[in-house]
Design a protein around this motif. Structure first.
Motif, PDB file in Angstrom:
ATOM      1  N   GLY A 474       3.464   3.583  -5.712  1.00  0.00           N
ATOM      2  CA  GLY A 474       3.549   2.627  -4.602  1.00  0.00           C
ATOM      3  C   GLY A 474       4.936   2.657  -3.974  1.00  0.00           C
ATOM      4  N   GLN A 475       5.953   2.703  -4.810  1.00  0.00           N
ATOM      5  CA  GLN A 475       7.341   2.773  -4.295  1.00  0.00           C
ATOM      6  C   GLN A 475       7.529   4.042  -3.464  1.00  0.00           C
ATOM      7  OE1 GLN A 475       9.102   2.775  -8.182  1.00  0.00           O
ATOM      8  NE2 GLN A 475       9.600   0.608  -8.182  1.00  0.00           N
ATOM      9  N   ARG A 476       7.037   5.158  -3.996  1.00  0.00           N
ATOM     10  CA  ARG A 476       7.212   6.439  -3.289  1.00  0.00           C
ATOM     11  C   ARG A 476       6.489   6.426  -1.951  1.00  0.00           C
ATOM     12  NH1 ARG A 476       4.910  10.771  -5.427  1.00  0.00           N
ATOM     13  NH2 ARG A 476       6.433  12.232  -4.599  1.00  0.00           N
ATOM     14  N   ASP A 477       5.296   5.817  -1.970  1.00  0.00           N
ATOM     15  CA  ASP A 477       4.540   5.771  -0.717  1.00  0.00           C
ATOM     16  C   ASP A 477       5.248   4.858   0.278  1.00  0.00           C
ATOM     17  OD1 ASP A 477       2.140   6.698   0.648  1.00  0.00           O
ATOM     18  OD2 ASP A 477       1.620   4.562   0.724  1.00  0.00           O
ATOM     19  N   PHE A 478       5.844   3.779  -0.254  1.00  0.00           N
ATOM     20  CA  PHE A 478       6.520   2.797   0.605  1.00  0.00           C
ATOM     21  C   PHE A 478       7.657   3.439   1.399  1.00  0.00           C
ATOM     22  CE2 PHE A 478       9.305  -0.533   1.884  1.00  0.00           C
ATOM     23  CZ  PHE A 478       8.541  -1.701   2.006  1.00  0.00           C
ATOM     24  N   TRP A 499       2.997   0.972   5.408  1.00  0.00           N
ATOM     25  CA  TRP A 499       3.819  -0.147   4.929  1.00  0.00           C
ATOM     26  C   TRP A 499       4.641  -0.814   6.031  1.00  0.00           C
ATOM     27  CZ3 TRP A 499       2.969  -1.619  -0.023  1.00  0.00           C
ATOM     28  CH2 TRP A 499       2.412  -0.679  -0.896  1.00  0.00           C
ATOM     29  N   SER A 500       5.040  -0.032   7.049  1.00  0.00           N
ATOM     30  CA  SER A 500       5.947  -0.605   8.054  1.00  0.00           C
ATOM     31  C   SER A 500       5.193  -1.344   9.165  1.00  0.00           C
ATOM     32  CB  SER A 500       6.835   0.483   8.648  1.00  0.00           C
ATOM     33  OG  SER A 500       6.021   1.547   9.072  1.00  0.00           O
ATOM     34  N   ALA A 501       3.880  -1.140   9.220  1.00  0.00           N
ATOM     35  CA  ALA A 501       3.111  -1.798  10.298  1.00  0.00           C
ATOM     36  C   ALA A 501       2.936  -3.274   9.989  1.00  0.00           C
ATOM     37  CB  ALA A 501       1.756  -1.126  10.441  1.00  0.00           C
ATOM     38  N   LYS A 502       2.750  -4.051  11.021  1.00  0.00           N
ATOM     39  CA  LYS A 502       2.537  -5.486  10.825  1.00  0.00           C
ATOM     40  C   LYS A 502       1.220  -5.714  10.086  1.00  0.00           C
ATOM     41  CE  LYS A 502       3.686  -9.613  13.244  1.00  0.00           C
ATOM     42  NZ  LYS A 502       3.697 -10.289  14.498  1.00  0.00           N
ATOM     43  N   GLU A 503       0.206  -5.023  10.565  1.00  0.00           N
ATOM     44  CA  GLU A 503      -1.110  -5.068   9.912  1.00  0.00           C
ATOM     45  C   GLU A 503      -1.187  -3.815   9.034  1.00  0.00           C
ATOM     46  OE1 GLU A 503      -3.802  -7.322  10.444  1.00  0.00           O
ATOM     47  OE2 GLU A 503      -2.113  -8.471  11.277  1.00  0.00           O
ATOM     48  N   ARG A 504      -0.933  -3.934   7.756  1.00  0.00           N
ATOM     49  CA  ARG A 504      -0.893  -2.745   6.888  1.00  0.00           C
ATOM     50  C   ARG A 504      -2.313  -2.198   6.678  1.00  0.00           C
ATOM     51  NH1 ARG A 504       3.631  -4.770   2.462  1.00  0.00           N
ATOM     52  NH2 ARG A 504       5.382  -4.476   3.844  1.00  0.00           N
ATOM     53  N   SER A 505      -2.502  -0.941   7.074  1.00  0.00           N
ATOM     54  CA  SER A 505      -3.844  -0.368   6.916  1.00  0.00           C
ATOM     55  C   SER A 505      -3.771   0.840   5.983  1.00  0.00           C
ATOM     56  CB  SER A 505      -4.394   0.032   8.276  1.00  0.00           C
ATOM     57  OG  SER A 505      -3.547   1.006   8.836  1.00  0.00           O
TER      58      SER A 505
END
Ligand code: 6PG
Length: 509
Positions: A474-478, A499-505
């Motif tokens: 999860g950290q790596r993906d973040f 992760w950076s989007a307001k609506e995380r998809s």
């Protein structure tokens, strides 16, 4: 024209401690040796020893050669020349000199040093057509070389068949009924009965790889014993001599090993210059020639966990930083000393014995798994039951415990990890609480036990069905969009959360 007094079976180049003793071992087993070293004093010392040990009325079996041309003309063909020179440049230096002296394409040169296994692979290819470059790693130190080492030959199969009778003769022997070494340290009276501690390991480089891992295990096994010494000395305030007694006791049980025996002997040696135990006068800075480090590096490159072996290398590194340790000793606080009752001390010692056993099993598990993963990568077929068998005598890590490892691989040649073998999983499960108590006590005492404690982390990591690598992914993906697999989707399917989007998809990528 050969003007030398007799023709010889085997050439030995390099008559340092190992070369001289190997040469004398070969002679003891009925072969004649042509000996060469750039240092003529070493040649003379070997010749004198052969003469002194020779039975009355027997013909000499060691010939001093003044140069390599003389050695080549003394040897029966195809020639077998054993190299006992320092690993690295000197091996190639001698090979080039042998080419200049007229070595022939079917002659066999056997490198017995602690060479880096990749150098051996390159050398076999480099010298092809000029001579057969073969290798046979040797373990057992001075006494092993003299009276029976463990030998790990690899390379050209035909070369092995040619040298095998000599190797079988000079190797250490094991009693097949008990699995124990047959030891007789008598010049002129070699052990001829029993199973020889040598076997063809595989293609070029594989024997040196196996020896490298042997040394990695050796580093860890030595460090474990040293940690036990420090726990007993600093934690319980025991004298070196009394710790030697405890080690001697352990040496009669499941911890029986050459290293345990010699550690007891070192601890009980008086210093000839003072009235103290010698061990207390030996500076606490460990040396190393690199084979343990190579093992740790290889484990990192292959991705095979070998933390206890790596910790043993780090322990030597931290030991060398004496000045820094002295400085930090006065700056960093440790726990207050705790005094234990006699019953608590006895319990501590019993727990420590179990902890050592468990950690030792983990060292071997790491070493054997590393060899298995390297074999897969290199396309070698390694026979682990045979490797365990040839380590039962002669070598530095010889231990009765290797009989159980042999059996584990005889029962299942494809064992992914020794901890899967019933004998070890049962023993470790039974002893794990005592192991934990030792690690906890070492932390509370403030006595470092990096190998004993790294081994329990290894044990616990392999016990965990789920590790926190889910969070790590999860950290790596973040921060790097490195993606992750999901527990509810097929293996190999990759996902990324925006992760950076307001609506995380979530997207399948
Ligand atoms: C052996 C030993 C031998 C030597 C090593 C370790 O199996 O006979 O492993 O090869 O003692 O070189 O030496 P270091 O501790 O100096 O690395």
């Amino acid at each position: 024209m050969n003007t030398l007094p007799f023709s010889s079976d085997i050439g030995v180049i390099g008559l340092g401690v190992m070369g001289k003793n190997l040469a004398l071992n070969i002679v003891d087993n009925g072969y004649s040796v042509a000996a060469f070293d750039l240092d003529t004093d070493k040649v003379n010392s070997a010749i004198n020893q052969e003469q002194a040990e020779r039975k009355a009325n027997s013909a000499p079996r060691m010939l001093a050669c003044n140069n390599l041309t003389e050695m080549l003309s003394s040897l029966t063909k195809p020639r077998v020349i054993v190299l006992s020179v320092p690993a690295g440049g000197p091996v190639d230096g001698v090979c080039k000199s042998l080419i200049a002296a007229g070595i022939e394409s079917d002659d066999i040169v056997v490198d017995t040093g602690n060479s880096l296994w990749t150098d051996t692979v390159e050398r076999e290819a480099r010298y092809k057509g000029q001579f057969v470059f073969f290798s046979s790693a040797v373990s057992g130190g001075e006494v092993g070389a003299r009276f029976g080492p463990s030998l790990m030959p690899s390379g050209d199969k035909a070369a092995w068949q040619y040298v095998a009778p000599v190797w079988n003769a000079i190797a250490a022997k094991v009693d097949p009924a008990t699995g124990l070494p047959i030891e007789r340290f008598e010049p002129g009276n070699p052990v001829t009965e029993g199973e020889p501690c040598t076997t063809y390991i595989g293609p070029a480089g594989s024997g040196h790889y196996v020896k490298m891992v042997h040394n990695g295990i050796e580093y860890a096994d030595m460090q474990l014993i040293c940690e036990a010494y420090q726990l007993l000395h600093d934690g319980l305030g025991m004298s070196a001599y009394d710790i030697g007694d405890i080690f001697n006791g352990w040496n009669n049980g499941s911890l029986n090993s050459y290293l345990m025996g010699i550690s007891a002997e070192v601890l009980q040696q008086d210093d000839p210059l003072t009235d103290k135990p010698l061990v207390e006068m030996i500076l606490d800075k460990a040396g190393q020639k690199g084979t343990g480090l190579w093992t740790a590096v290889s484990s990192l490159q292959i991705g095979c966990p070998a933390p206890t072996i790596a910790e043993a290398v780090y322990a030597r590194a931290v030991s060398t930083q004496k000045d820094l340790r002295v400085q930090l000793n006065s700056k960093l606080k440790g726990p207050a000393a705790v005094s234990l009752s006699d019953a608590e001390k006895a319990e501590f010692i019993a727990n420590l014995e179990d902890a050592l056993y468990c950690a030792k099993v983990c060292c071997y598990a790491q070493g054997f798994q590393l060899m298995a993963m390297a074999a897969k990568e290199q396309n070698w077929t390694l026979d682990f039951a045979e490797i365990a068998k040839i380590w039962r005598a002669g070598c530095i890590i010889r231990a009765t415990f290797l009989q159980e490892i042999t059996k584990a691989y005889q029962d299942n040649a494809d064992l992914a990890n020794l901890l899967l073998a019933d004998t070890f999983s049962t023993n470790l499960s039974a002893k794990q609480m005592n192991w934990r108590k030792t690690v906890a006590a070492s932390v509370m005492q403030g006595t470092p036990a990096p190998c004993i404690s790294s081994a329990i982390a290894y044990y616990d990591s392999y016990r965990c069905e789920t590790l926190p690598a889910n969070l790590l992914q999860g950290q790596r993906d973040f921060f790097g969009a490195h993606t992750f697999e999901r527990t509810d989707k097929p293996a190999g399917e990759k996902y990324h959360l925006d992760w950076s989007a307001k609506e995380r998809s979530l997207a399948k990528v």
